[in-house]
Design a protein around this motif. Structure first.
Motif, PDB file in Angstrom:
ATOM      1  N   ASN A 121       0.832  -1.200   0.318  1.00  0.00           N
ATOM      2  CA  ASN A 121       0.131  -0.100   0.026  1.00  0.00           C
ATOM      3  C   ASN A 121       0.601   1.476   0.239  1.00  0.00           C
ATOM      4  OD1 ASN A 121      -2.274  -1.629  -0.085  1.00  0.00           O
ATOM      5  ND2 ASN A 121      -2.483  -1.477   1.470  1.00  0.00           N
ATOM      6  N   LYS A 122       1.488   0.709   0.550  1.00  0.00           N
ATOM      7  CA  LYS A 122       2.710   2.550   0.897  1.00  0.00           C
ATOM      8  C   LYS A 122       3.315   2.196  -0.644  1.00  0.00           C
ATOM      9  CE  LYS A 122       4.397   1.968   5.724  1.00  0.00           C
ATOM     10  NZ  LYS A 122       5.314   1.607   6.918  1.00  0.00           N
ATOM     11  N   VAL A 123       4.268   1.178  -0.903  1.00  0.00           N
ATOM     12  CA  VAL A 123       4.864   1.739  -2.780  1.00  0.00           C
ATOM     13  C   VAL A 123       3.010   2.018  -3.292  1.00  0.00           C
ATOM     14  CG1 VAL A 123       5.379   0.454  -3.913  1.00  0.00           C
ATOM     15  CG2 VAL A 123       5.859  -0.425  -2.306  1.00  0.00           C
ATOM     16  N   LYS A 124       2.182   1.834  -3.494  1.00  0.00           N
ATOM     17  CA  LYS A 124       1.048   2.267  -4.590  1.00  0.00           C
ATOM     18  C   LYS A 124       1.170   3.366  -4.229  1.00  0.00           C
ATOM     19  CE  LYS A 124      -1.434  -2.487  -5.198  1.00  0.00           C
ATOM     20  NZ  LYS A 124      -2.930  -3.134  -4.481  1.00  0.00           N
ATOM     21  N   ALA A 125       0.585   3.517  -3.040  1.00  0.00           N
ATOM     22  CA  ALA A 125       0.646   5.396  -2.886  1.00  0.00           C
ATOM     23  C   ALA A 125       2.086   6.100  -3.095  1.00  0.00           C
ATOM     24  CB  ALA A 125       0.575   6.023  -1.291  1.00  0.00           C
ATOM     25  N   GLY A 126       2.819   5.876  -3.121  1.00  0.00           N
ATOM     26  CA  GLY A 126       4.130   6.725  -3.981  1.00  0.00           C
ATOM     27  C   GLY A 126       4.161   6.773  -4.831  1.00  0.00           C
ATOM     28  N   ALA A 127       3.677   5.678  -5.669  1.00  0.00           N
ATOM     29  CA  ALA A 127       4.020   5.183  -6.830  1.00  0.00           C
ATOM     30  C   ALA A 127       2.784   6.718  -8.126  1.00  0.00           C
ATOM     31  CB  ALA A 127       3.990   4.150  -7.713  1.00  0.00           C
ATOM     32  N   LYS A 128       1.572   6.697  -7.438  1.00  0.00           N
ATOM     33  CA  LYS A 128       0.689   7.106  -7.015  1.00  0.00           C
ATOM     34  C   LYS A 128       0.855   8.536  -7.652  1.00  0.00           C
ATOM     35  CE  LYS A 128      -4.179   7.246  -6.700  1.00  0.00           C
ATOM     36  NZ  LYS A 128      -5.168   7.469  -6.442  1.00  0.00           N
ATOM     37  N   LYS A 129       1.648   9.135  -6.274  1.00  0.00           N
ATOM     38  CA  LYS A 129       1.872  10.480  -5.917  1.00  0.00           C
ATOM     39  C   LYS A 129       3.374  10.661  -7.218  1.00  0.00           C
ATOM     40  CE  LYS A 129       0.339  10.755  -0.982  1.00  0.00           C
ATOM     41  NZ  LYS A 129       1.154  11.698   0.052  1.00  0.00           N
ATOM     42  N   VAL A 130       4.161  10.163  -7.176  1.00  0.00           N
ATOM     43  CA  VAL A 130       5.011  10.612  -7.623  1.00  0.00           C
ATOM     44  C   VAL A 130       3.898  10.387  -9.661  1.00  0.00           C
ATOM     45  CG1 VAL A 130       6.599  10.142  -9.097  1.00  0.00           C
ATOM     46  CG2 VAL A 130       6.532   9.299  -7.072  1.00  0.00           C
ATOM     47  N   GLY A 131       3.725   9.916 -10.300  1.00  0.00           N
ATOM     48  CA  GLY A 131       2.474   9.703 -11.455  1.00  0.00           C
ATOM     49  C   GLY A 131       1.454  10.620 -11.842  1.00  0.00           C
ATOM     50  N   ASN A 132       1.187  11.801 -10.570  1.00  0.00           N
ATOM     51  CA  ASN A 132       0.192  12.704 -10.223  1.00  0.00           C
ATOM     52  C   ASN A 132       1.474  13.926 -10.726  1.00  0.00           C
ATOM     53  OD1 ASN A 132      -2.234  11.870  -9.695  1.00  0.00           O
ATOM     54  ND2 ASN A 132      -2.242  12.134  -7.722  1.00  0.00           N
ATOM     55  N   ALA A 133       3.125  14.030  -9.802  1.00  0.00           N
ATOM     56  CA  ALA A 133       3.577  14.825 -10.005  1.00  0.00           C
ATOM     57  C   ALA A 133       3.857  14.862 -11.167  1.00  0.00           C
ATOM     58  CB  ALA A 133       4.831  14.709  -9.169  1.00  0.00           C
ATOM     59  N   ILE A 134       3.821  14.062 -11.981  1.00  0.00           N
ATOM     60  CA  ILE A 134       4.573  13.929 -13.377  1.00  0.00           C
ATOM     61  C   ILE A 134       3.336  14.521 -14.396  1.00  0.00           C
ATOM     62  CG2 ILE A 134       5.201  12.535 -15.388  1.00  0.00           C
ATOM     63  CD1 ILE A 134       6.632  10.840 -13.472  1.00  0.00           C
ATOM     64  N   VAL A 135       2.217  13.783 -14.385  1.00  0.00           N
ATOM     65  CA  VAL A 135       1.322  14.349 -15.028  1.00  0.00           C
ATOM     66  C   VAL A 135       0.795  15.969 -15.133  1.00  0.00           C
ATOM     67  CG1 VAL A 135      -1.196  14.189 -15.474  1.00  0.00           C
ATOM     68  CG2 VAL A 135      -0.046  11.837 -15.401  1.00  0.00           C
ATOM     69  N   TRP A 136       0.340  16.384 -13.670  1.00  0.00           N
ATOM     70  CA  TRP A 136       0.196  17.565 -13.301  1.00  0.00           C
ATOM     71  C   TRP A 136       0.478  18.395 -13.764  1.00  0.00           C
ATOM     72  CZ3 TRP A 136       1.927  21.985 -11.377  1.00  0.00           C
ATOM     73  CH2 TRP A 136       1.421  24.008 -11.238  1.00  0.00           C
ATOM     74  N   PRO A 137       1.781  18.637 -14.796  1.00  0.00           N
ATOM     75  CA  PRO A 137       2.266  20.275 -15.587  1.00  0.00           C
ATOM     76  C   PRO A 137       0.907  20.404 -16.643  1.00  0.00           C
ATOM     77  CG  PRO A 137       4.120  19.290 -15.006  1.00  0.00           C
ATOM     78  CD  PRO A 137       2.266  18.092 -13.943  1.00  0.00           C
ATOM     79  N   PHE A 138       0.729  19.199 -17.436  1.00  0.00           N
ATOM     80  CA  PHE A 138       0.153  18.737 -18.300  1.00  0.00           C
ATOM     81  C   PHE A 138      -1.103  18.869 -18.583  1.00  0.00           C
ATOM     82  CE2 PHE A 138       4.359  15.956 -19.235  1.00  0.00           C
ATOM     83  CZ  PHE A 138       4.381  16.338 -20.168  1.00  0.00           C
ATOM     84  N   LYS A 139      -1.636  18.408 -17.016  1.00  0.00           N
ATOM     85  CA  LYS A 139      -3.266  19.027 -17.182  1.00  0.00           C
ATOM     86  C   LYS A 139      -3.363  20.240 -17.181  1.00  0.00           C
ATOM     87  CE  LYS A 139      -4.950  14.653 -14.434  1.00  0.00           C
ATOM     88  NZ  LYS A 139      -5.235  14.625 -12.702  1.00  0.00           N
ATOM     89  N   LYS A 140      -2.741  21.215 -16.420  1.00  0.00           N
ATOM     90  CA  LYS A 140      -2.603  22.235 -16.174  1.00  0.00           C
ATOM     91  C   LYS A 140      -2.434  22.993 -17.298  1.00  0.00           C
ATOM     92  CE  LYS A 140      -3.992  22.946 -12.165  1.00  0.00           C
ATOM     93  NZ  LYS A 140      -5.064  23.355 -11.820  1.00  0.00           N
ATOM     94  N   MET A 141      -1.745  22.631 -18.330  1.00  0.00           N
ATOM     95  CA  MET A 141      -1.039  23.632 -20.153  1.00  0.00           C
ATOM     96  C   MET A 141      -3.134  22.849 -20.145  1.00  0.00           C
ATOM     97  SD  MET A 141       2.228  22.446 -20.616  1.00  0.00           S
ATOM     98  CE  MET A 141       1.933  21.164 -21.950  1.00  0.00           C
ATOM     99  N   GLY A 142      -3.166  21.917 -20.595  1.00  0.00           N
ATOM    100  CA  GLY A 142      -4.145  21.247 -20.992  1.00  0.00           C
ATOM    101  C   GLY A 142      -5.264  22.346 -20.225  1.00  0.00           C
ATOM    102  N   GLN A 143      -5.697  22.612 -19.250  1.00  0.00           N
ATOM    103  CA  GLN A 143      -6.998  23.429 -18.514  1.00  0.00           C
ATOM    104  C   GLN A 143      -6.586  24.775 -19.792  1.00  0.00           C
ATOM    105  OE1 GLN A 143      -7.154  23.279 -14.478  1.00  0.00           O
ATOM    106  NE2 GLN A 143      -7.817  20.831 -14.627  1.00  0.00           N
ATOM    107  N   GLY A 144      -4.765  25.466 -19.290  1.00  0.00           N
ATOM    108  CA  GLY A 144      -4.933  26.576 -19.870  1.00  0.00           C
ATOM    109  C   GLY A 144      -5.683  27.021 -21.243  1.00  0.00           C
ATOM    110  N   MET A 145      -5.247  26.063 -22.042  1.00  0.00           N
ATOM    111  CA  MET A 145      -4.937  25.810 -23.867  1.00  0.00           C
ATOM    112  C   MET A 145      -6.896  25.855 -24.124  1.00  0.00           C
ATOM    113  SD  MET A 145      -2.549  26.181 -24.842  1.00  0.00           S
ATOM    114  CE  MET A 145      -1.567  24.800 -26.336  1.00  0.00           C
TER     115      MET A 145
END
Length: 64
Positions: free
Chosen positions: A27-51
């Protein structure tokens, strides 16, 4: 007979304790991987919202 029963009881408790710690680590590994994934995807989500916002504003300019 009592020895066998006591050994089986101890083995059962040990296996139960090991299984719980392994699932807790997963569960700790899954939670950590999810946070890393969200950190990677976050800028692209924000760019998409801005576009999307820019596109809507541009459409409004030409509709008037």
């Amino acid at each position: 007979m009592k020895r066998v029963l006591s050994v089986l009881l101890v083995a059962g408790l040990v296996s139960f304790a090991c299984a719980n710690s392994a699932s807790a680590e997963d569960n700790k590994v899954k939670a950590g991987a999810k946070k890393v994934g969200n950190a990677i995807v976050w800028p692209f989500k924000k760019m998409g919202q801005g576009m999307k916002a820019m596109g809507e504003k541009t459409k409004k300019m030409f509709k008037k």
